[in-house]
Design an enzyme around this catalytic site. Structure first.
Site, PDB file in Angstrom:
ATOM      1  CG  HIS A 157     -44.600  39.266 -37.431  1.00 40.75           C
ATOM      2  ND1 HIS A 157     -45.312  40.404 -37.734  1.00 40.75           N
ATOM      3  CD2 HIS A 157     -44.094  39.465 -36.185  1.00 40.75           C
ATOM      4  CE1 HIS A 157     -45.227  41.249 -36.712  1.00 40.75           C
ATOM      5  NE2 HIS A 157     -44.491  40.705 -35.775  1.00 40.75           N
ATOM      6  CG  HIS A 179     -41.665  44.159 -38.110  1.00 36.55           C
ATOM      7  ND1 HIS A 179     -41.184  43.171 -37.281  1.00 36.55           N
ATOM      8  CD2 HIS A 179     -42.389  43.536 -39.055  1.00 36.55           C
ATOM      9  CE1 HIS A 179     -41.619  41.996 -37.711  1.00 36.55           C
ATOM     10  NE2 HIS A 179     -42.351  42.187 -38.784  1.00 36.55           N
ATOM     11  CB  CYS A 181     -37.340  46.387 -44.385  1.00 38.79           C
ATOM     12  SG  CYS A 181     -37.454  46.388 -46.186  1.00 38.79           S
ATOM     13  CG  HIS A 195     -47.731  45.344 -38.018  1.00 41.84           C
ATOM     14  ND1 HIS A 195     -46.444  45.703 -38.351  1.00 41.84           N
ATOM     15  CD2 HIS A 195     -47.900  44.083 -38.486  1.00 41.84           C
ATOM     16  CE1 HIS A 195     -45.875  44.701 -39.004  1.00 41.84           C
ATOM     17  NE2 HIS A 195     -46.742  43.706 -39.105  1.00 41.84           N
ATOM     18  CD  GLU A 253     -44.300  48.619 -42.030  1.00 37.65           C
ATOM     19  OE1 GLU A 253     -44.240  47.416 -42.362  1.00 37.65           O
ATOM     20  OE2 GLU A 253     -44.699  49.516 -42.814  1.00 37.65           O
ATOM     21  CB  THR A 279     -44.372  47.769 -46.114  1.00 43.76           C
ATOM     22  OG1 THR A 279     -44.270  46.964 -44.944  1.00 43.76           O
ATOM     23  CG2 THR A 279     -43.487  48.991 -45.999  1.00 43.76           C
ATOM     24  CB  CYS A 310     -42.914  46.809 -49.922  1.00 45.53           C
ATOM     25  SG  CYS A 310     -43.205  45.095 -49.517  1.00 45.53           S
ATOM     26  CB  SER A 363     -47.146  36.858 -41.060  1.00 44.20           C
ATOM     27  OG  SER A 363     -46.947  37.307 -42.376  1.00 44.20           O
ATOM     28  CG  ASN A 367     -46.395  39.349 -45.881  1.00 44.12           C
ATOM     29  OD1 ASN A 367     -46.394  38.371 -46.623  1.00 44.12           O
ATOM     30  ND2 ASN A 367     -45.549  39.475 -44.865  1.00 44.12           N
TER      31      ASN A 367
HETATM   32 FE1  SF4 Z   1     -39.337  45.077 -46.584  1.00 49.90          FE
HETATM   33 FE2  SF4 Z   1     -41.616  44.631 -47.919  1.00 49.90          FE
HETATM   34 FE3  SF4 Z   1     -40.253  42.617 -46.955  1.00 49.90          FE
HETATM   35 FE4  SF4 Z   1     -41.508  44.266 -45.274  1.00 49.90          FE
HETATM   36  S1  SF4 Z   1     -42.448  42.892 -46.784  1.00 49.90           S
HETATM   37  S2  SF4 Z   1     -39.453  43.442 -45.045  1.00 49.90           S
HETATM   38  S3  SF4 Z   1     -41.234  46.215 -46.384  1.00 49.90           S
HETATM   39  S4  SF4 Z   1     -39.542  44.059 -48.565  1.00 49.90           S
END
Ligand code: SF4
Length: 307
Positions: free
Chosen positions: A42, A75, A97, A125, A127, A167, A195, A223, A225
Site C-alpha cells: 500500500h 497481503h 509475506c 483490509h 490481509e 499484522t 508483526c 496503508s 501500519n
Molecule cells: Fe510482513 Fe509485517 Fe511487512 Fe506486513 S508489515 S509485509 S506482515 S513484515
C-alpha cells in the site's frame, strides 16, 4: 531551537522488500505483461513507479488474460482467489509475506481442531479478506473492543475459541480488544500476530513523539501500519500527520512546529524520507538526528521465480 529527529526502525519491512524483489524478478524474466492482484504494497509512489514500468494492477482476475502472469500481493489472498487463478491457468507468483502465510496456516489448523476463530482486524483490509478466505470453518472478524459483544453474542461460552490478529494493528488497541474477548472466553487461545516490523515502528515513533511537537509519517492513506504510526504519535500527545511525500506538506502542519520527528510506514520507500528531510532543511531545520529504538536485521529470502 529547531530540531529534526528521524526514527529507526522505519520504512520498508522484510515482507515488503521481498514482495518488491519478486516483482523485479518477474519483470526481468518475462516479456509478457506482469499483473499484480491488488496493490503489491500500500504505497502510491511504489505502485505508480511499477505502473510506469508496465506492471498492471488488477482487482479482478478476469482482467488477466488466460495463461497470463499474476502476482499475489504481500497481503495474501483467499483460497477462492487461488482457485480462480488456477482455473484460468494463470502463471501464479505468490508474494504473500511469510508472516501472513503463517497466520493462514495457524488459522486453518485451529479450524481443523474444531475451534471457532476470531480474527482481530479491519474488515475491508486485503490481509483480512485473504485470511478469512483461507479458513474453511467458523471464523469472524472483530474490528475493535466495541465489536466484541456483538461478535460473541450467539456463541456459547463453552465453545472452543481462538483468535488471530492482522499484522499491522495498533499494539495497545489490540491488547484492549483481546482483553475484552477474555471477559467472555477466559480460556480463549491465541497470540497477537502483529508483526515485528509493525511493533518496532510503533516503538520507534513513541520514542520520537516524546521529544517532538510535530510528527510527520511518510505513507499512503490506505496503508494500515502507516495510519497506526500517526495514531501512536497522537496518542502520545503530539500533533501528527500522514503524508505521501513532502509535496503534501501544508502550512498548518509546520505552523508552530519547532521539533519535528519523521518516520515512515513499512511500505514507504526511504527516498521519500530523505526528500522530506532535504525540504525541511531548506526551510530552516538542521540535519536530522537518528533516534534508534532497536536494530532490525530480518530478511525474507526471495523464492526462485519460474514462469
Ligand atoms: Fe510482513 Fe509485517 Fe511487512 Fe506486513 S508489515 S509485509 S506482515 S513484515
Amino acid at each position: 531551537m529547531k530540531k529534526l529527529y528521524l526514527a529507526y526502525p522505519r520504512g520498508f519491512c522484510a515482507g515488503v522488500r521481498r514482495a518488491l524483489e519478486i516483482v523485479e524478478a518477474a519483470l526481468i524474466k518475462s516479456h509478457d505483461t506482469v499483473h499484480v492482484y491488488h496493490e503489491i504494497v500500500h504505497n502510491d509512489y511504489v505502485v505508480n513507479k511499477l505502473k510506469s514500468r508496465g506492471v498492471v494492477f488488477v482487482n479482478n482476475l478476469e482482467e488477466v488474460p488466460e495463461g497470463g502472469i499474476i502476482i499475489f500481493s504481500a497481503h495474501g489472498v483467499s483460497a477462492a482467489i487461488e482457485k480462480q487463478a488456477k482455473e484460468r491457468s494463470l502463471r501464479i507468483i505468490d508474494a504473500t509475506c511469510p508472516l501472513v502465510k503463517k497466520i493462514h496456516i495457524r488459522g486453518e489448523a485451529l479450524i481443523r481442531k474444531g475451534y471457532i476463530v476470531f480474527i482481530v482486524g479491519h474488515h475491508n483490509h486485503p490481509e483480512i479478506k485473504g485470511t478469512i478466505g483461507q479458513l474453511h470453518g467458523d471464523a469472524f472478524v472483530i474490528e475493535n473492543k466495541s465489536d466484541v459483544q456483538k461478535a460473541v453474542k450467539n456463541i456459547s461460552p463453552d465453545s472452543k475459541v481462538a483468535y488471530l490478529t492482522q499484522t499491522t494493528l495498533s499494539v495497545s488497541e489490540t491488547r484492549d480488544t483481546i482483553n475484552e474477548m477474555k471477559k467472555f472466553f477466559p480460556d480463549i487461545e491465541g497470540d497477537s500476530d502483529i508483526c515485528y516490523a509493525t511493533t518496532n515502528r510503533q516503538e520507534a515513533v513513541k520514542m520520537i513523539a516524546a521529544k517532538c511537537d510535530t510528527v510527520l509519517i511518510i505513507g499512503s492513506s490506505n496503508s494500515s501500519n502507516s495510519n497506526r504510526l500517526r495514531e501512536v504519535a497522537e496518542n502520545h500527545g503530539t500533533r501528527a500527520f500522514l503524508i505521501n511525500d513532502f509535496t503534501e506538506i501544508e502550512p498548518k502542519m509546520l505552523d508552530k512546529a519547532e521539533v519535528i520527528g519523521i518516520s515512515a510506514g513499512a511500505s514507504a520507500p526511504d527516498c521519500l524520507v530523505h526528500d522530506l528531510c532535504e525540504q525541511l532543511e531548506k526551510r530552516g531545520w538542521p540535519k536530522p538526528e537518528l533516534l534508534e529504538s532497536k536494530s532490525e536485521h530480518i530478511i525474507f529470502p526471495v523464492p526462485e521465480i519460474r514462469l
